[in-house]
Design an enzyme around this catalytic site. Sequence first.
Site, short mmCIF file in Angstrom:
data_model
loop_
_atom_site.label_atom_id
_atom_site.label_comp_id
_atom_site.label_asym_id
_atom_site.label_seq_id
_atom_site.Cartn_x
_atom_site.Cartn_y
_atom_site.Cartn_z
CD GLU A 281 17.58 -5.50 -8.21
OE1 GLU A 281 18.85 -5.52 -8.96
OE2 GLU A 281 16.67 -4.78 -8.55
CE LYS B 291 12.48 -5.34 -14.34
NZ LYS B 291 12.57 -3.78 -13.96
#
Length: 431
Positions: free
Chosen positions: A208, A340
């Site tokens: 990330e 999500k």
Amino acid sequence: MKNYIEIVDVYARQILDSRCNPTVEVEVELEDGTVGVAAVPSGASTGAFEAVELRDGDESKYLGKGVLKAVDNVNTIIADELVGMNVLDQVAIDKTMIELDGTDNKAKLGANAMLGVSLACAKAAANFLGMSLYQYIGGVNAKVLPVPMMNIINGGKHADNNVDLQEFMIMPAGAPSFSEALRMCSEVYHALKSTLKSQGYDTGVGDEGGFAPNLKSNEEAIVVIIEAIKKAGYTPGKDIFIALDPASSEIFEDGKYNLAGEGRVLTPEEMANYYVELAEKYPIISIEDGMAEEDWDGWKILTEKIGDKVQLVGDDLFVTNTERLAKGIKLGVANSILIKLNQIGTLTETLNAIEMAERAGYTAVVSHRSGETEDTTIADLVVAVNAGQIKTGAPARSERVAKYNQLLRIEEELNDMGEYRGLKAFYNINK
């Protein structure tokens, strides 16, 4: 304004995500030639109760991670049903796919197939109406720019190092605007890189975009971030706060938490006390998945200890699922939900989860996955629902930066109407 426009084509293809794994991209075309395109993300540490991400399992291709079955499901089963439907009726589109799938967890068609179609339809509809996606989803009240929850040190499943906790993040809740918040985070990111280098640590990055140094302990990660915040000219606990994502389900074994990097095994009570000590010592404003997804008792202990002072976010715990969230609300565990899209598989179900959370006084944090694409839907989604917080990685790696850049565009478009809430985004804790 026209309120009916037919879908004439639904087409999917296999593309690559940021971890070099296949994922699904979908194009939806309307009768006037308007097109909407969406690509689906994928997680590394996934909750056991997430909707099913359909993979081919053919080890001779992409190590079994191909998504041609999901692509085929879009191009045949789903397309056959959706062609001719009104793209402006998102609820009907998503309901049709859910019924076509017929399982509790999207196991037949695949959440990756369904989500790609769901989002591509929303984008096509927004394009047809000449609106930004956040306006189409959220209407005239969509105006809140989010506080970034920026992952700058990676551990756990997101990196190859000896740090047990998965993510160490910064949140510029003291910034006056989103663009200033982004600048502050960028400066801290650079300061952290030079700090790590000066201490002899590696500055390679994880999935990330955060750094993945081989630190001696989890606490050292917090200490070095505090140092970087100060080095960048900001005050920890005033300008910038710390957020953690331990991803505790990944270290939960036989009813205990195994901090292998530190050589410690803790009971749920001890793990809760571990967080209490960290929160007393450092300006920690948010902890995500502090306890494992099925350790409801541990969650209750943690919530009772610090739920009034620290945002406690359920990710693996809730998996963007209203049934799991309803249980958490009833039991009084956590005070926030991570959102999500691919955990549940359609835009409609995602919006339902956010609405349920907000009705119960839980905050909502809109999130990326560790396997991302250049798709920027979550940037529009977080503004559409006025969630006030977004988690989408470090200010590095273009699949992360794409979301931040889209938010800069939205901030510019909203102009004086836009609102950056800062600390007010944490409305259900005392800070």
